[in-house]
Design a protein around this motif. Sequence first.
Motif, PDB file in Angstrom:
ATOM      1  N   GLY A   1       0.860  -1.000  -0.014  1.00 39.10           N
ATOM      2  CA  GLY A   1      -0.309   0.237   0.219  1.00 39.10           C
ATOM      3  C   GLY A   1       1.051   1.592  -0.207  1.00 39.10           C
ATOM      4  O   GLY A   1       0.300   2.085  -0.926  1.00 39.10           O
ATOM      5  N   ASP A   2       1.907   1.200   0.855  1.00 35.89           N
ATOM      6  CA  ASP A   2       2.723   2.240   1.038  1.00 35.89           C
ATOM      7  C   ASP A   2       3.673   2.317  -0.659  1.00 35.89           C
ATOM      8  O   ASP A   2       3.509   3.479  -1.006  1.00 35.89           O
ATOM      9  N   ALA A   3       4.239   1.233  -0.867  1.00 38.98           N
ATOM     10  CA  ALA A   3       4.455   1.572  -2.991  1.00 38.98           C
ATOM     11  C   ALA A   3       3.931   2.780  -3.382  1.00 38.98           C
ATOM     12  O   ALA A   3       3.705   3.173  -4.137  1.00 38.98           O
ATOM     13  N   PHE A   4       2.027   1.597  -3.990  1.00 39.37           N
ATOM     14  CA  PHE A   4       1.499   2.255  -4.530  1.00 39.37           C
ATOM     15  C   PHE A   4       0.792   3.988  -3.961  1.00 39.37           C
ATOM     16  O   PHE A   4       0.397   5.074  -4.901  1.00 39.37           O
ATOM     17  N   VAL A   5       0.752   4.057  -2.456  1.00 39.41           N
ATOM     18  CA  VAL A   5       1.349   5.169  -2.781  1.00 39.41           C
ATOM     19  C   VAL A   5       2.106   6.023  -3.434  1.00 39.41           C
ATOM     20  O   VAL A   5       1.858   7.608  -3.881  1.00 39.41           O
ATOM     21  N   GLN A   6       2.647   6.059  -3.311  1.00 36.25           N
ATOM     22  CA  GLN A   6       4.482   6.820  -4.182  1.00 36.25           C
ATOM     23  C   GLN A   6       3.697   6.818  -5.133  1.00 36.25           C
ATOM     24  O   GLN A   6       5.257   7.604  -6.077  1.00 36.25           O
ATOM     25  N   LEU A   7       3.889   5.239  -5.884  1.00 35.98           N
ATOM     26  CA  LEU A   7       3.598   5.946  -7.355  1.00 35.98           C
ATOM     27  C   LEU A   7       1.482   6.481  -7.661  1.00 35.98           C
ATOM     28  O   LEU A   7       1.806   5.951  -8.901  1.00 35.98           O
ATOM     29  N   GLU A   8       1.389   7.175  -6.935  1.00 30.78           N
ATOM     30  CA  GLU A   8       0.161   7.529  -7.115  1.00 30.78           C
ATOM     31  C   GLU A   8      -1.106   6.623  -7.893  1.00 30.78           C
ATOM     32  O   GLU A   8      -1.097   7.078  -8.539  1.00 30.78           O
ATOM     33  N   GLN A   9      -1.275   5.634  -7.645  1.00 25.99           N
ATOM     34  CA  GLN A   9      -2.015   4.791  -7.430  1.00 25.99           C
ATOM     35  C   GLN A   9      -2.841   4.649  -5.523  1.00 25.99           C
ATOM     36  O   GLN A   9      -3.172   3.281  -5.567  1.00 25.99           O
ATOM     37  N   PRO A  10      -3.519   5.661  -5.811  1.00 22.40           N
ATOM     38  CA  PRO A  10      -4.468   5.258  -4.681  1.00 22.40           C
ATOM     39  C   PRO A  10      -5.534   4.571  -4.190  1.00 22.40           C
ATOM     40  O   PRO A  10      -5.411   4.202  -3.308  1.00 22.40           O
ATOM     41  N   GLU A  11      -6.276   4.064  -5.652  1.00 20.60           N
ATOM     42  CA  GLU A  11      -6.973   2.987  -5.350  1.00 20.60           C
ATOM     43  C   GLU A  11      -5.749   2.158  -5.088  1.00 20.60           C
ATOM     44  O   GLU A  11      -7.137   0.863  -4.471  1.00 20.60           O
ATOM     45  N   ASP A  12      -5.616   1.536  -5.539  1.00 17.20           N
ATOM     46  CA  ASP A  12      -4.430  -0.112  -5.323  1.00 17.20           C
ATOM     47  C   ASP A  12      -4.152   0.810  -3.714  1.00 17.20           C
ATOM     48  O   ASP A  12      -4.234  -0.540  -3.073  1.00 17.20           O
ATOM     49  N   ALA A  13      -3.766   1.289  -3.348  1.00 20.92           N
ATOM     50  CA  ALA A  13      -3.477   1.534  -2.397  1.00 20.92           C
ATOM     51  C   ALA A  13      -4.075   1.500  -1.225  1.00 20.92           C
ATOM     52  O   ALA A  13      -4.340   0.945  -0.417  1.00 20.92           O
TER      53      ALA A  13
END
Length: 254
Positions: A174-186
């Motif tokens: 989840g943290d990685a997806f936040v940084q990748l700007e993929q909030p739904e996945d996060a």
Amino acid sequence: MATYKKRGYKPKTQKEKVEVVEEQSTTAEVFNTLDEGASKTEEWVVKNQNYIIGAIAVIALVVLAVMGYNKYIAEPQQKEAMNEMYQAKKYFEDAANGVSSDSLYTMSLNGGEGKFGMLDIINEYGGTQAANLANYYAGMAYLNLKDYQNAVTYLSDFSSDDKMLGPIAKGGIGDAFVQLEQPEDALGYYEQAFKANVNDFTTPLYLMKAARVAMDLNQNTKALEYLTRIKTEFSDSDEAKNIDVLIGKAEASL
């Protein structure tokens, strides 16, 4: 209606004689049917005994092979892999404690001083629990090195029922997806993280992260649900501090 007749009873009327004959005929028919069925079964067994013996032999060989593999290959390989991973694990732990963290995270991945890194363990000992655990360390190392795509890749390959490592791995994705700007996945992975195991550390942590991402996505009803759960179920947690401010913000956005 049939009536009970004592043993040795002799029929007196013609009707009773007929009933006795019918009963004897029916009984004989039943036993003949059973005999025929047993004979057919015996014939089938005799006819197919080579196949049956062969099938039993195959099953026995499979069981012995599995037992042999576990004892003579899997267990020694697991022990060897854990020994090889010792230095890489130490690099990771030192990095997590803030000792030259970036270089040590890199060494935990690639190895050093002639010792294997986590990537070597994964490649050389695939299928072992050591390799599975190495996926966790590799993913978390990449996360700390800000290589978020690799963090997702390796943490996704890790699986565990451990009440701490399981949720933290999901939360790390989840943290990685936040940084990748993929909030739904996060958000999805934060939800998996707090559902993976209920405890006083990871559950409020990932409830809070999920709530913040949900608010960013304007999913304020969901955010309010998660914030309220922190307040009611985890009132002693760090996340519960100033929780009323966030609850008020989520309520105002409904």
